[in-house]
Design an enzyme around this catalytic site. Structure first.
Site, PDB file in Angstrom:
ATOM      1  N   GLU A 115       6.940  41.872  10.422  1.00 39.92           N
ATOM      2  CA  GLU A 115       7.247  41.620   9.020  1.00 39.92           C
ATOM      3  C   GLU A 115       7.213  42.873   8.171  1.00 39.92           C
ATOM      4  O   GLU A 115       6.467  43.806   8.444  1.00 39.92           O
ATOM      5  CB  GLU A 115       6.210  40.651   8.444  1.00 39.92           C
ATOM      6  N   CYS A 128       5.692  47.340   2.198  1.00 39.08           N
ATOM      7  CA  CYS A 128       4.610  47.330   3.180  1.00 39.08           C
ATOM      8  C   CYS A 128       5.257  47.197   4.559  1.00 39.08           C
ATOM      9  O   CYS A 128       5.944  46.213   4.845  1.00 39.08           O
ATOM     10  CB  CYS A 128       3.701  46.136   2.864  1.00 39.08           C
ATOM     11  N   CYS A 135      -1.531  43.251  16.862  1.00 36.07           N
ATOM     12  CA  CYS A 135      -2.490  44.355  16.790  1.00 36.07           C
ATOM     13  C   CYS A 135      -3.561  44.107  17.843  1.00 36.07           C
ATOM     14  O   CYS A 135      -3.953  42.970  18.087  1.00 36.07           O
ATOM     15  CB  CYS A 135      -3.119  44.411  15.399  1.00 36.07           C
ATOM     16  N   CYS A 139      -9.777  42.680  14.182  1.00 34.06           N
ATOM     17  CA  CYS A 139     -10.702  42.597  13.047  1.00 34.06           C
ATOM     18  C   CYS A 139     -10.877  41.108  12.743  1.00 34.06           C
ATOM     19  O   CYS A 139      -9.894  40.364  12.702  1.00 34.06           O
ATOM     20  CB  CYS A 139     -10.153  43.348  11.843  1.00 34.06           C
ATOM     21  N   CYS A 142      -8.777  39.225  10.063  1.00 31.26           N
ATOM     22  CA  CYS A 142      -7.336  39.510   9.963  1.00 31.26           C
ATOM     23  C   CYS A 142      -6.556  38.626  10.935  1.00 31.26           C
ATOM     24  O   CYS A 142      -6.863  38.588  12.122  1.00 31.26           O
ATOM     25  CB  CYS A 142      -7.070  40.979  10.272  1.00 31.26           C
ATOM     26  N   CYS A 366      -2.011  40.287   2.252  1.00 24.67           N
ATOM     27  CA  CYS A 366      -2.642  40.964   3.398  1.00 24.67           C
ATOM     28  C   CYS A 366      -3.197  39.962   4.398  1.00 24.67           C
ATOM     29  O   CYS A 366      -3.911  39.044   4.023  1.00 24.67           O
ATOM     30  CB  CYS A 366      -3.837  41.799   2.941  1.00 24.67           C
TER      31      CYS A 366
HETATM   32  N1  SAH Z   1      -4.134  48.006  10.536  1.00 24.78           N
HETATM   33  C1  SAH Z   1      -4.286  48.771   9.379  1.00 24.78           C
HETATM   34  C2  SAH Z   1      -3.305  48.409   8.264  1.00 24.78           C
HETATM   35  C3  SAH Z   1      -2.896  46.969   8.085  1.00 24.78           C
HETATM   36  S1  SAH Z   1      -3.854  45.797   7.250  1.00 24.78           S
HETATM   37  C4  SAH Z   1      -5.684  48.668   8.857  1.00 24.78           C
HETATM   38  O1  SAH Z   1      -6.441  47.847   9.317  1.00 24.78           O
HETATM   39  O2  SAH Z   1      -6.027  49.477   7.989  1.00 24.78           O
HETATM   40  C5  SAH Z   1      -3.886  46.176   5.517  1.00 24.78           C
HETATM   41  C6  SAH Z   1      -5.247  45.838   4.882  1.00 24.78           C
HETATM   42  O3  SAH Z   1      -5.436  44.430   4.727  1.00 24.78           O
HETATM   43  C7  SAH Z   1      -6.403  46.330   5.713  1.00 24.78           C
HETATM   44  O4  SAH Z   1      -7.394  46.925   4.926  1.00 24.78           O
HETATM   45  C8  SAH Z   1      -6.917  45.052   6.320  1.00 24.78           C
HETATM   46  O5  SAH Z   1      -8.237  45.177   6.746  1.00 24.78           O
HETATM   47  C9  SAH Z   1      -6.714  44.062   5.206  1.00 24.78           C
HETATM   48  N2  SAH Z   1      -6.719  42.659   5.640  1.00 24.78           N
HETATM   49  C10 SAH Z   1      -6.387  42.166   6.851  1.00 24.78           C
HETATM   50  N3  SAH Z   1      -6.513  40.813   6.856  1.00 24.78           N
HETATM   51  C11 SAH Z   1      -6.899  40.450   5.623  1.00 24.78           C
HETATM   52  C12 SAH Z   1      -7.166  39.191   5.009  1.00 24.78           C
HETATM   53  N4  SAH Z   1      -7.034  38.058   5.680  1.00 24.78           N
HETATM   54  N5  SAH Z   1      -7.526  39.193   3.715  1.00 24.78           N
HETATM   55  C13 SAH Z   1      -7.620  40.349   3.023  1.00 24.78           C
HETATM   56  N6  SAH Z   1      -7.381  41.564   3.540  1.00 24.78           N
HETATM   57  C14 SAH Z   1      -7.022  41.627   4.837  1.00 24.78           C
HETATM   58 FE1  SF4 Z   2      -5.235  45.344  13.214  1.00 24.94          FE
HETATM   59 FE2  SF4 Z   2      -5.616  43.597  11.266  1.00 24.94          FE
HETATM   60 FE3  SF4 Z   2      -7.612  45.176  12.063  1.00 24.94          FE
HETATM   61 FE4  SF4 Z   2      -5.561  46.241  10.709  1.00 24.94          FE
HETATM   62  S1  SF4 Z   2      -7.007  44.721   9.915  1.00 24.94           S
HETATM   63  S2  SF4 Z   2      -6.506  47.039  12.571  1.00 24.94           S
HETATM   64  S3  SF4 Z   2      -3.857  44.947  11.493  1.00 24.94           S
HETATM   65  S4  SF4 Z   2      -6.601  43.569  13.301  1.00 24.94           S
END
Ligand code: SAH
Ligand code: SF4
Length: 398
Positions: A115, A128, A135, A139, A142, A366
């Site tokens: 996306e 974005c 990934c 995390c 996420c 996000c």
């Molecule tokens: N993988 C990279 C960039 C993509 S995510 C990273 O982790 O930095 C962009 C941002 O959104 C990151 O800070 C991530 O931790 C945050 N994020 C991911 N899932 C989320 C969620 N469900 N609610 C709020 N922020 C989220």
């Molecule tokens: Fe991967 Fe989501 Fe963690 Fe970013 S926040 S590194 S996209 S698992």
């Protein structure tokens, strides 16, 4: 580039181009294109000029056919057409939010999907961009990390996300007045520093003075903390850095951002100190997703300030309200808590705005990525089918 160690991913690369074996021109640097033209018999003296012409048509006018390149001779156009393709990924879904946010679900040659999300503001338009399909990092809060299929996107596929958005926003012919995508954030699906070479190549194409010509100051790369690659990112790409911090003690961060088990907070912040080019007018952004009862106490806020000051980092903090998804163990902190956290950090002299969620109605915020939108499409379809059935039923009853 593969980083050895248990947490690092074995990532599938993309399948080679499409069935016609032509090379996708969008992923080629100017030097590469020039070289390929010379190899194909274009005289060396002409090759630089042809490359500039082709780039002009592609990146300033948005053409997708060599036949439209009016100032290039027919013979050379035929040669270009036999070697290269100017393609776009298929847009399998485009959703427009009430707040102007646009989300594109794109399908690449091998069927993988990723996306890109466009977020307009008064003074800018931010795209974005995704760096991977899925990934590997998991995390805990996420949704992207729960996706099974993972592969690196190619430089072509990364640049193409920008081109798709520019097509949709009618940016052609491109000019400084007409520019809609004024900023890029590498904050879509995936960890950009686990796909370093392709991300670097794509961003250099996007920054090239004969290409899209976006300043490196308008591009931000977000990492979850791939420490060994951060200095290289600064030196070799040179864009703004955002770091997904999300917790201020190792115990909590080990849990929510598991890469912390390999590169703990201290190492991460030391790497931030070494990130080239940061100063007070070019700060590192620390992203901090607000998770109820996990990382949102006053103590956490004060520890956050203490850490950033201890490492003397030119920093700003982005507080992101957690975007929930089905099955997540977390909840978003209350608005009062988020506000209190923000005020505490501000009071200690560090900017900590709350990033208002955008495009929530189309699952573009996000962490609400692909699989979620597919589910949404499915549920919308079921609702539509139900409506149709009901209408049919009513007709029959009448
Ligand atoms: N993988 C990279 C960039 C993509 S995510 C990273 O982790 O930095 C962009 C941002 O959104 C990151 O800070 C991530 O931790 C945050 N994020 C991911 N899932 C989320 C969620 N469900 N609610 C709020 N922020 C989220
Ligand atoms: Fe991967 Fe989501 Fe963690 Fe970013 S926040 S590194 S996209 S698992």
């Amino acid at each position: 580039m593969q980083i050895p160690g248990p947490i690092d991913p074995i990532v599938r690369e993309a399948k080679p181009a499409s069935p016609d074996e032509k090379i996708d021109i969008l992923g080629l640097s100017r030097d590469e294109l020039k070289q390929k033209l010379i190899e194909a018999g274009v005289p060396e003296k002409q090759a630089g000029m042809r490359t500039s012409q082709v780039w002009g048509w592609i990146y300033h006018k948005g053409v997708t056919s060599f036949d439209d390149m009016a100032n290039i001779s027919k013979d050379v156009r035929a040669l270009l057409g036999s070697l290269f393709r100017i393609s776009r990924p298929e847009i399998i879904d485009a959703q427009y939010s009430e707040d102007g946010t646009r989300k594109y679900l794109l399908k690449f040659n091998d069927g993988s999907e990723a996306e890109a999300v466009y977020i307009p503001d008064e003074d800018r338009g931010t795209l974005c961009i995704s760096s991977q399909v899925g990934c590997t990092l998991n995390c805990k809060f996420c949704h992207t990390g729960t996706q099974r299929l993972v592969r690196n996107l190619t430089a072509n596929e990364i640049v193409a996300q920008m081109m798709v958005a520019r097509d949709d926003l009618c940016e052609w012919p491109a000019s400084s007045i007409n520019r809609k995508v004024t900023n890029i954030v590498m904050m879509g699906m995936g960890e950009p520093l686990y796909n370093f070479d392709n991300v670097k190549k794509a961003l250099h194409i996007i920054m090239d003075k004969e290409g899209i010509q976006l300043s490196r100051r308008r591009i931000t790369l977000s990492t979850s903390g791939v420490v060994p690659m951060m200095e290289r990112a600064g030196k070799e790409i040179g864009v703004n850095l955002a770091v997904s911090l999300h917790a201020v003690d190792n115990e909590t961060r080990d849990e929510v951002v598991p890469i912390n088990r390999k590169y703990p907070i201290e190492e991460l912040l030391e790497a931030c100190q070494k990130y080239p080019g940061t100063h007070n007018s070019r700060r590192i952004t620390f992203e901090y997703t607000m998770l109820k009862g996990v990382n949102d106490s006053d103590k956490d806020a004060l520890n956050l300030v203490r850490l950033l000051k201890k490492y003397d980092l030119p920093a700003k903090v982005n507080l992101i309200p957690f975007n929930p998804w089905p099955g997540t163990p977390y909840e978003c902190s209350s608005w009062d808590r988020i506000r209190a956290f923000s005020e505490l950090v501000f009071a200690k002299g560090i900017s900590a705005p709350i990033r208002m969620p955008r495009g929530r109605d189309i699952m573009a915020a996000c962490g609400q990525l692909k699989s979620e939108s597919q589910k949404l499409r499915k549920s919308q379809q079921i609702a539509l089918d139900k409506e149709k059935q009901e209408k049919k039923g009513n007709k029959n009853a009448n």
